[in-house]
Design a protein around this motif. Structure first.
Motif, PDB file in Angstrom:
ATOM      1  N   TRP A   1      -4.436  -1.540  28.315  1.00  0.00           N
ATOM      2  CA  TRP A   1      -5.689  -0.786  28.477  1.00  0.00           C
ATOM      3  C   TRP A   1      -5.640  -0.165  30.030  1.00  0.00           C
ATOM      4  O   TRP A   1      -5.101  -0.798  30.991  1.00  0.00           O
ATOM      5  CB  TRP A   1      -6.795  -1.620  28.394  1.00  0.00           C
ATOM      6  N   ASP A   2      -5.953   1.081  30.210  1.00  0.00           N
ATOM      7  CA  ASP A   2      -6.266   1.606  31.384  1.00  0.00           C
ATOM      8  C   ASP A   2      -7.710   1.575  32.006  1.00  0.00           C
ATOM      9  O   ASP A   2      -8.442   1.101  31.061  1.00  0.00           O
ATOM     10  CB  ASP A   2      -5.603   3.056  31.572  1.00  0.00           C
ATOM     11  N   VAL A   3      -7.787   1.889  33.114  1.00  0.00           N
ATOM     12  CA  VAL A   3      -9.272   1.748  33.656  1.00  0.00           C
ATOM     13  C   VAL A   3     -10.445   2.589  32.884  1.00  0.00           C
ATOM     14  O   VAL A   3     -11.314   2.264  32.796  1.00  0.00           O
ATOM     15  CB  VAL A   3      -9.239   1.968  35.365  1.00  0.00           C
ATOM     16  N   GLN A   4      -9.997   3.585  32.318  1.00  0.00           N
ATOM     17  CA  GLN A   4     -10.733   4.547  31.707  1.00  0.00           C
ATOM     18  C   GLN A   4     -11.069   3.939  30.315  1.00  0.00           C
ATOM     19  O   GLN A   4     -12.283   3.825  29.873  1.00  0.00           O
ATOM     20  CB  GLN A   4     -10.057   5.802  31.249  1.00  0.00           C
ATOM     21  N   GLU A   5     -10.082   3.355  29.585  1.00  0.00           N
ATOM     22  CA  GLU A   5     -10.309   2.589  28.448  1.00  0.00           C
ATOM     23  C   GLU A   5     -11.279   1.093  28.689  1.00  0.00           C
ATOM     24  O   GLU A   5     -12.314   0.832  27.851  1.00  0.00           O
ATOM     25  CB  GLU A   5      -9.170   2.056  27.765  1.00  0.00           C
ATOM     26  N   LEU A   6     -11.028   0.539  29.749  1.00  0.00           N
ATOM     27  CA  LEU A   6     -11.861  -0.493  30.017  1.00  0.00           C
ATOM     28  C   LEU A   6     -13.493  -0.325  30.125  1.00  0.00           C
ATOM     29  O   LEU A   6     -14.283  -0.922  30.005  1.00  0.00           O
ATOM     30  CB  LEU A   6     -11.476  -1.278  31.214  1.00  0.00           C
ATOM     31  N   ASN A   7     -13.521   1.097  30.805  1.00  0.00           N
ATOM     32  CA  ASN A   7     -14.661   1.450  31.111  1.00  0.00           C
ATOM     33  C   ASN A   7     -15.816   1.656  29.593  1.00  0.00           C
ATOM     34  O   ASN A   7     -17.004   1.849  30.008  1.00  0.00           O
ATOM     35  CB  ASN A   7     -14.746   2.743  31.844  1.00  0.00           C
ATOM     36  N   VAL A   8     -15.022   1.770  28.574  1.00  0.00           N
ATOM     37  CA  VAL A   8     -15.734   1.595  27.272  1.00  0.00           C
ATOM     38  C   VAL A   8     -16.756   0.573  27.543  1.00  0.00           C
ATOM     39  O   VAL A   8     -17.827   0.408  26.837  1.00  0.00           O
ATOM     40  CB  VAL A   8     -15.043   1.879  26.172  1.00  0.00           C
TER      41      VAL A   8
END
Length: 489
Positions: free
Chosen positions: A230-237
């Motif tokens: 997971w990248d930081v954008q996906e973690l932000n979900v």
């Protein structure tokens, strides 16, 4: 009724499946548990499905039966189909009281009769049907003419189950498959209550991920695990949901990346903005006590941004197999969340052209509470360990110390034991194999030298009543040669 007669009656009733399905609306509540248990054990799916949709008690703890059954997935599918009948409102539900379908595996169904009595008293459900219900049987296959008034809507049904979402797994989680299927169909969904929520592997498609998080009641989540690419954008979900996880006490992030898909200064600015958005939600997670960050790419540049909003003291902090720099390491010893650590795991943490001078300050800060310290495979040399010794000696409650995989001489190892053993309360040690035990050019372990080392350590350990002192090779989970010491303290 004696149990033997009850068992005989149950078997006779189950022999006529069609009649039983017709009779569910007027069947006494006391008969539901033994009939349901027998139907599960005999694999009668239609009866399991129908009884789930007509369950007269507020809770159906199915998990123990799943644990005991030889084909649990078949039972689970039948129960979920019954739940689907309720959610889609395809049947009259005047009889059904089901509020919680509990699929966790910690219930005991040895005494179904006693359980039924307890549930009836707690919920106020009558042991038999009402007069209007007795007048006519009801079938899940459809309403018969003149059968009575329309059904009464139930409050939302809670589905209680820990959920782990694996990417491309061979045997998918049946509960998750059921929920995702209803999500894709746009049909009614139950409330999902889970103590443990885990995502392993690649992130699901965004609509599915957001749908799962929307179904989950955030106040029920106590442990959250994200392990995959997971990248930081996906973690932000997770950002909109983290702040609502008021009971969250364990957060585990592994193999994630703090990349944001940009480059240069734009990448740095975007990562900082997204990390702020993610970590600022942790302000509301006041019960978080256990945090593990494992193999997180680029963590060394942004560790302080990830941890600075954690105000409540952590009990355990694990930062494993990461490359950290001086600023973040120094910042680690002054964070509010590191003030009362009981366990600190920095195994596999490597230096990015830096030193470990931050460690003495951090150890002194937590000396009154620290019980476990893992510095395995950190690339520590004699000088690093010598600098660490005065602070290590202040940790009077320290019971576990892991130092395997570091480049230490025999003299420093002996000095460490001589200073710390009288001051700490060690019960378990993982010591590094001294450098002189390895023979160049391939640095193969010399067994005779290792035996001499263990023999020299025994007199130092003897006053502290060692139970076992033995060697293990690189087959151990840390991939380091280890001298294990178990002490009787």
């Amino acid at each position: 009724m004696p149990s033997s007669l009850l068992d005989l009656s149950v078997q006779r009733v189950l022999q006529d499946e069609a009649a039983l399905l017709e009779a569910l609306e007027w069947l006494p509540s006391d008969l539901f548990p033994p009939l349901f248990k027998a139907a599960v054990l005999q694999g009668q799916r239609e009866i399991v499905k129908a009884m789930t949709a007509s369950w007269p008690f507020s809770r159906l703890p199915l998990g123990a039966l799943l644990k005991a059954h030889r084909n649990p997935l078949d039972v689970l599918k039948a129960a979920l189909e019954g739940l689907g009948v309720l959610l889609s409102q395809q049947a009259q539900r005047r009889r059904c009281n089901l509020k919680v379908l509990d699929l966790n595996l910690n219930d005991d169904f040895n005494d179904w009769k006693g359980w039924a009595v307890t549930q009836r008293r707690a919920s106020g459900a009558p042991s038999g049907p009402s007069e209007s219900t007795r007048s006519r049987g009801r079938s899940l296959r459809g309403d018969r003419p003149g059968a009575g008034p329309p059904h009464v809507l139930l409050a939302p049904v809670k589905l209680v189950r820990d959920v782990c979402c694996f990417a491309e797994q061979e045997a998918p989680d049946e509960v998750l498959a059921f929920l995702i299927g209803r999500l894709e169909q746009g049909t009614a969904l139950p409330q999902l209550w889970c103590r443990k929520l885990a995502f392993v592997g690649l992130p699901p498609d965004l609509p599915i991920l957001e749908g799962i998080l929307t179904m989950v009641q955030p106040e029920s989540v106590q442990e959250l695990k994200v392990e995959g690419f997971w990248d930081v954008q996906e973690l932000n979900v997770f950002s909109p949901f983290l702040a609502q996880m008021a009971q969250l006490h364990t957060l585990f992030l592994a193999n994630c990346s703090l990349h944001a898909g940009a480059s240069g200064k734009r990448e740095d600015s975007k990562v900082r903005r997204l990390l702020h958005q993610f970590s600022s939600q942790l302000l509301s997670v006041s019960r978080l006590r256990h945090l593990t960050l494992q193999s997180v790419t680029l963590l060394g540049d942004y560790l302080h941004l990830l941890l600075r909003f954690l105000q409540a003291p952590l009990e355990t902090l694990g930062i494993r197999h990461c490359i950290l720099g001086n600023p973040d390491l120094t910042y680690l010893s002054s964070l509010p969340c590191t003030s009362h650590l009981r366990s600190l795991d920095l195994s596999g943490v490597r230096r990015a052209g830096c030193h470990y001078k931050f460690l003495p300050a951090l150890l002194r800060r937590v000396s009154a509470t620290l019980e476990s310290l893992d510095l395995a495979d950190c690339g520590l040399h004699d000088a690093d360990l010598t600098d660490l010794l005065p602070a290590l000696c202040t940790c009077s409650r320290l019971r576990s110390l892991m130092l395997c995989g570091n480049l230490v001489s025999m003299a420093v190892l002996q000095h460490l034991l001589a200073l710390t053993l009288p001051r700490c309360t060690f019960a378990f040690l993982q010591l590094p194999v001294p450098l002189h035990c390895y023979v160049p050019p391939r640095f193969a372990l010399h067994q005779g030298t290792l035996d001499e080392v263990i023999a020299e350590l025994r007199p130092i350990l003897q006053p502290y009543r060692p139970l076992r002192v033995f060697f293990d090779s690189r087959i151990c989970y840390k991939r380091c040669d280890v001298i294990y010491v178990h002490l009787n303290q």
